[in-house]
Design a protein around this motif. Structure first.
Motif, mmCIF file in Angstrom:
data_model
loop_
_atom_site.group_PDB
_atom_site.id
_atom_site.type_symbol
_atom_site.label_atom_id
_atom_site.label_comp_id
_atom_site.label_asym_id
_atom_site.label_seq_id
_atom_site.Cartn_x
_atom_site.Cartn_y
_atom_site.Cartn_z
ATOM 1 N N PHE A 37 0.819 -1.201 0.000
ATOM 2 C CA PHE A 37 0.000 0.000 0.000
ATOM 3 C C PHE A 37 0.863 1.265 0.000
ATOM 4 O O PHE A 37 1.834 1.359 0.764
ATOM 5 C CB PHE A 37 -0.910 0.035 1.233
ATOM 6 C CG PHE A 37 -1.788 -1.173 1.383
ATOM 7 C CD1 PHE A 37 -2.861 -1.379 0.526
ATOM 8 C CD2 PHE A 37 -1.540 -2.109 2.366
ATOM 9 C CE1 PHE A 37 -3.679 -2.489 0.660
ATOM 10 C CE2 PHE A 37 -2.342 -3.231 2.513
ATOM 11 C CZ PHE A 37 -3.417 -3.425 1.653
ATOM 12 N N VAL A 38 0.508 2.229 -0.832
ATOM 13 C CA VAL A 38 1.127 3.543 -0.696
ATOM 14 C C VAL A 38 0.624 4.171 0.606
ATOM 15 O O VAL A 38 -0.403 3.759 1.157
ATOM 16 C CB VAL A 38 0.792 4.449 -1.898
ATOM 17 C CG1 VAL A 38 1.342 3.847 -3.177
ATOM 18 C CG2 VAL A 38 -0.711 4.678 -2.010
ATOM 19 N N LEU A 39 1.329 5.164 1.095
ATOM 20 C CA LEU A 39 0.925 5.795 2.341
ATOM 21 C C LEU A 39 -0.437 6.469 2.191
ATOM 22 O O LEU A 39 -0.761 7.000 1.117
ATOM 23 C CB LEU A 39 1.969 6.824 2.770
ATOM 24 C CG LEU A 39 3.321 6.269 3.206
ATOM 25 C CD1 LEU A 39 4.293 7.403 3.491
ATOM 26 C CD2 LEU A 39 3.186 5.371 4.434
ATOM 27 N N PRO A 40 -1.247 6.479 3.243
ATOM 28 C CA PRO A 40 -2.548 7.151 3.172
ATOM 29 C C PRO A 40 -2.399 8.619 2.787
ATOM 30 O O PRO A 40 -1.397 9.266 3.126
ATOM 31 C CB PRO A 40 -3.097 6.994 4.595
ATOM 32 C CG PRO A 40 -2.388 5.812 5.159
ATOM 33 C CD PRO A 40 -1.021 5.815 4.546
ATOM 34 N N ASP A 41 -3.397 9.156 2.100
ATOM 35 C CA ASP A 41 -3.330 10.539 1.610
ATOM 36 C C ASP A 41 -3.029 11.558 2.718
ATOM 37 O O ASP A 41 -2.230 12.482 2.489
ATOM 38 C CB ASP A 41 -4.639 10.902 0.899
ATOM 39 C CG ASP A 41 -4.760 10.217 -0.458
ATOM 40 O OD1 ASP A 41 -3.724 9.765 -0.982
ATOM 41 O OD2 ASP A 41 -5.885 10.122 -0.979
ATOM 42 N N PRO A 42 -3.645 11.456 3.916
ATOM 43 C CA PRO A 42 -3.320 12.459 4.953
ATOM 44 C C PRO A 42 -1.841 12.460 5.334
ATOM 45 O O PRO A 42 -1.257 13.517 5.578
ATOM 46 C CB PRO A 42 -4.205 12.040 6.129
ATOM 47 C CG PRO A 42 -5.330 11.294 5.520
ATOM 48 C CD PRO A 42 -4.739 10.564 4.357
ATOM 49 N N ILE A 43 -1.220 11.265 5.357
ATOM 50 C CA ILE A 43 0.207 11.190 5.683
ATOM 51 C C ILE A 43 1.032 11.733 4.531
ATOM 52 O O ILE A 43 1.989 12.512 4.721
ATOM 53 C CB ILE A 43 0.601 9.735 6.020
ATOM 54 C CG1 ILE A 43 -0.085 9.283 7.313
ATOM 55 C CG2 ILE A 43 2.114 9.606 6.147
ATOM 56 C CD1 ILE A 43 0.236 7.857 7.717
ATOM 57 N N ASN A 44 0.686 11.346 3.304
ATOM 58 C CA ASN A 44 1.429 11.836 2.138
ATOM 59 C C ASN A 44 1.405 13.359 2.056
ATOM 60 O O ASN A 44 2.420 13.998 1.760
ATOM 61 C CB ASN A 44 0.835 11.240 0.854
ATOM 62 C CG ASN A 44 1.624 10.052 0.348
ATOM 63 O OD1 ASN A 44 2.819 9.957 0.572
ATOM 64 N ND2 ASN A 44 0.946 9.147 -0.330
ATOM 65 N N LEU A 45 0.249 13.948 2.307
ATOM 66 C CA LEU A 45 0.119 15.406 2.221
ATOM 67 C C LEU A 45 1.006 16.084 3.270
ATOM 68 O O LEU A 45 1.695 17.070 2.968
ATOM 69 C CB LEU A 45 -1.341 15.813 2.406
ATOM 70 C CG LEU A 45 -1.636 17.317 2.339
ATOM 71 C CD1 LEU A 45 -1.209 17.883 0.988
ATOM 72 C CD2 LEU A 45 -3.127 17.583 2.575
ATOM 73 N N LYS A 46 1.008 15.560 4.485
ATOM 74 C CA LYS A 46 1.840 16.145 5.539
ATOM 75 C C LYS A 46 3.323 15.999 5.217
ATOM 76 O O LYS A 46 4.124 16.912 5.502
ATOM 77 C CB LYS A 46 1.509 15.485 6.876
ATOM 78 C CG LYS A 46 0.124 15.840 7.405
ATOM 79 C CD LYS A 46 -0.171 15.114 8.713
ATOM 80 C CE LYS A 46 -1.574 15.461 9.206
ATOM 81 N NZ LYS A 46 -1.916 14.746 10.462
ATOM 82 N N ILE A 47 3.708 14.885 4.628
ATOM 83 C CA ILE A 47 5.116 14.686 4.270
ATOM 84 C C ILE A 47 5.531 15.673 3.180
ATOM 85 O O ILE A 47 6.625 16.271 3.233
ATOM 86 C CB ILE A 47 5.358 13.232 3.832
ATOM 87 C CG1 ILE A 47 5.255 12.287 5.040
ATOM 88 C CG2 ILE A 47 6.728 13.083 3.171
ATOM 89 C CD1 ILE A 47 5.366 10.818 4.695
ATOM 90 N N LYS A 48 4.684 15.865 2.187
ATOM 91 C CA LYS A 48 5.013 16.825 1.127
ATOM 92 C C LYS A 48 5.140 18.244 1.680
ATOM 93 O O LYS A 48 6.025 19.002 1.270
ATOM 94 C CB LYS A 48 3.939 16.764 0.042
ATOM 95 C CG LYS A 48 3.952 15.480 -0.760
ATOM 96 C CD LYS A 48 2.792 15.412 -1.736
ATOM 97 C CE LYS A 48 2.792 14.104 -2.515
ATOM 98 N NZ LYS A 48 1.630 13.976 -3.424
ATOM 99 N N THR A 49 4.271 18.602 2.608
ATOM 100 C CA THR A 49 4.363 19.928 3.228
ATOM 101 C C THR A 49 5.654 20.068 4.014
ATOM 102 O O THR A 49 6.328 21.099 3.964
ATOM 103 C CB THR A 49 3.149 20.154 4.150
ATOM 104 O OG1 THR A 49 1.949 20.049 3.388
ATOM 105 C CG2 THR A 49 3.220 21.527 4.797
ATOM 106 N N ALA A 50 6.019 18.997 4.742
ATOM 107 C CA ALA A 50 7.260 19.034 5.526
ATOM 108 C C ALA A 50 8.475 19.165 4.623
ATOM 109 O O ALA A 50 9.445 19.870 4.955
ATOM 110 C CB ALA A 50 7.359 17.775 6.388
#
Length: 359
Positions: A37-50
């Motif tokens: 599984f790819v990471l859930p969207d909420p986690i992916n979004l936070k990682i991109k922001t970071a």
């Protein structure tokens, strides 16, 4: 002949066979024990922001301070008991290089129940250790009596217990781990790389009770394999010595930021873990019904035998675009296939192809 190599490379390293991870390929990858599984969207979004906020011209925090706090909060220990590594592999190497002394002029020794993760033996041999192997029982459960007797005989510097064990998928029970801790004068490393799939309590919160206990964890199996983010939990006295050996700035700023976000949203990852566990149990039950031998697993993979046709089955699946791990002449049981649990569609394709392979 290469005289430079022969003169400078120690004989134990010349005699080693390199550990080659899977190289990729195939439309269905079930060979590397990764999450499908790819990471859930909420986690992916936070990682991109970071990532947008990182100063890539600056070195990372050398102590991974914030990441250690997040890990300690999740797994019931304190930050001073946590060391972060560039994957568990780096932490295994750091353990081996740090604790090579014996105090009695003896060759340092590592004890392994086998079969188990190959990098323990490779790293130990490269660091000058004697590697002592204690076979599991024929049903791949621990032979506790043989292990404790051998521990008292050879007095190993380190004992590695992969639980759940790679490649067998089996667990060491709490009582078995306690018996090994009591028998050993050296460090007992409980490698919990696959523990999230076992639904057993972690040993991270118990290092205060056992000064010779070290626990390994990783984010690789729950969706963060590309991060190379591993954790070691142990007494601050042991970590103080390991920090003398650890490479500076060993964990990138990106890994630290992404790892912290994953830990703070771990419940979202555990939802995927539960799906994998259900799929694992379904695959095992189905294949056992078809006459294959699937060894009980508490990890995100299972070990399977095909009546002596394991190599043939591996080739058959590979030709169909399904890549699994063929393990030749495995200790105790011989040839076997280690198959990672994929997502539902991949598992269905796997079953369809195996069904068409007649035992």
């Amino acid at each position: 002949m290469n005289p430079i190599r022969d003169r400078l490379v120690p004989e134990p390293i010349q005699n080693l066979k390199a550990y080659f991870p899977p190289a990729g390929g195939g439309s269905v990858r079930l060979d590397a024990n990764e999450s499908p599984f790819v990471l859930p969207d909420p986690i992916n979004l936070k990682i991109k922001t970071a990532l947008d906020r990182l100063s890539l011209n600056r070195y990372p925090d050398p102590s991974s301070t914030s990441l250690r706090k997040s890990f300690a909060s999740r797994f019931g220990c304190v930050p001073d008991q946590v060391l972060v590594g560039n994957g568990s592999d780096e932490l295994i190497a750091t353990l081996l290089w740090t604790f090579r002394g014996h105090g009695e002029g003896k060759t340092p020794c590592v004890l392994l129940p086998v079969p188990t993760f190959g990098m323990y033996a490779i790293g130990a041999a490269a660091a000058g250790y004697q590697v002592v192997r204690v076979p599991l029982r024929p049903d791949l459960t621990p032979d506790l009596e043989a292990m404790t007797l051998k521990i008292r005989e050879v007095d190993p510097n380190l004992v590695f217990l992969s639980s759940p064990n790679n490649p067998t998928g089996g667990l060491f029970s709490a009582g078995e781990i306690e018996a090994v801790l009591d028998a050993a004068r050296g460090i007992v490393v409980v490698d919990e790389a696959y523990a999230d799939f076992s639904q057993e309590p972690t040993w991270c919160s118990r290092v205060d009770a056992y000064p010779n206990l070290v626990v390994l964890r990783t984010l690789s199996k729950v969706g963060g394999a590309a991060l190379r983010c591993g954790f070691l939990v142990g007494s601050p006295d042991l970590l103080k010595e390991m920090n003398k050996v650890r490479q500076p700035f060993n964990v990138s700023s990106f890994t630290q930021a992404a790892g912290e976000i994953m830990l703070e949203n771990f419940d979202l990852l555990m939802d995927r873990v539960l799906i994998t566990v259900a799929q694992r149990d379904h695959l095992g039950a189905t294949l056992n019904e078809w006459g294959y031998k699937v060894h009980p697993s508490r990890a995100n993979f299972f070990l399977m035998q095909a009546g002596g046709r394991e190599g043939e089955l591996s080739t058959f699946l590979h030709q169909a675009g399904i890549v699994v791990r063929f393990l030749s002449r495995l200790e105790v049981i011989g040839d076997a296939l280690r198959i990672t649990v994929g997502e539902a569609r991949e598992n269905m394709v796997l079953l369809e192809r195996i069904r068409s392979f007649s035992l």
